[in-house]
Design an enzyme around this catalytic site. Structure first.
Site: not given
Ligand SMILES: N[C@H](CCC[C@H](N)C(=O)O)C(=O)O
Length: 274
Positions: A6, A39, A59, A68-70, A156, A187, A205-206, A214, A216-217
């Site tokens: 990502n 992103q 995005n 955005c976790g990653n 999500h 998402n 992803e949205r 993802c 957060s996903g």
């Protein structure tokens, strides 16, 4: 930088503000007209006393996201290196995220943990068109039915299937992302239980489309799977280029741990910024 594929363009605007229009954001994120990324991340001076950096998340369609976790792992690692620290706090528009270096991965790069904050389970947090039980949301398409709604700072909808490989996510994802049930879009995660505490996950992803990972996903998927009794509260999310360890803590916070990679450093041509 990237987190399990990502990928992000991370601009440092801490010493000079960047006013990027949505059109500029789209161009920078474009893999032909700009640099290309899942992103665009812009680092700014924090406004919260306890934060080390403010991270803005855009995005490729130009929209701004709350999580955005990653990218949070990547930014945390970057600031830890600058500060020669093992703990930093990243501020986003959705809140403060505490991060900690956990060791070194097989690629010789850091493994980073982030407390992604509380899982929001109320329909008003997702948000959706009408009040509903977010453990059984009335939206679906073809083989994707009966998702679980979770907000990790971004919305999500997580679907569970028996055979993830059989799901045409590139076709169903955009239709579900834009379903009128989600006034702020969503998402779209699709997960398959592949073991006692293991889920395989793909996410449309949205504002971005299908990504290799993802963060957060992944958090939303473990919370959703735990609510459905598919896993306990800790699980490994299996992705194409590695895995994330996610734990839904008893205080409702979600802990995400995984690797990061640095691809290159450089400068954007001014024509992309003005
Ligand atoms: N597309 C997402 C933002 C990026 C999330 C993802 N890259 C992650 O690692 O959490 C949204 O609009 O909410």
């Amino acid at each position: 930088m990237h987190g399990l594929g990502n990928d992000f363009v991370i601009l440092d605007a801490r010493s000079h503000a960047l006013a990027l229009t949505p059109a500029r954001r789209r161009t920078i994120a474009d893999r032909c007209l700009g640099v290309g990324c899942d992103q665009l991340i812009v680092l700014e001076q924090p406004t919260e006393r306890d934060a080390d950096v403010f991270m803005r998340i855009y995005n490729p369609d130009g929209s701004e996201a709350g999580a955005c976790g990653n990218a949070t792992r990547c930014v945390a690692s970057l600031v830890m290196d600058e500060r020669k620290a093992d703990r930093v706090t990243v501020q986003t528009i959705a809140g403060l995220l505490e991060s900690q270096k956990m060791g070194t991965g097989t690629n010789g790069l850091p493994v980073i943990s982030v407390d992604m904050g509380p899982a929001r389970l109320d329909w008003r947090e997702i948000p959706v068109r009408e009040a509903c039980d977010t453990n059984h949301m009335p939206v679906g398409l073809g083989p994707l039915q009966d998702p679980v709604g979770t907000n990790m700072g971004n919305p999500h909808a997580t679907f569970f299937v028996e055979d993830l490989a059989a799901i045409p996510l590139e076709e169903l994802g955009p239709k579900l992302e834009h379903d009128p049930f989600f006034p702020e879009r969503a998402n779209i995660g699709v997960a398959q239980r592949v073991g006692e505490a293991r889920l395989r996950l793909r996410v449309w992803e949205r504002g971005a489309g299908v990504t290799l990972a993802c963060g957060s996903g992944a958090c939303a998927a473990v919370v959703a799977a735990s609510r459905r009794g598919l896993v306990d509260r800790k699980a490994e999310i299996i992705l194409e280029h590695g895995s994330l360890t996610i734990e839904w803590l008893r205080d409702n916070h979600v802990l995400m741990t995984g690797g990061i990679s640095v691809a290159f450093k450089g400068e954007l041509d001014r024509s992309l910024l003005s």
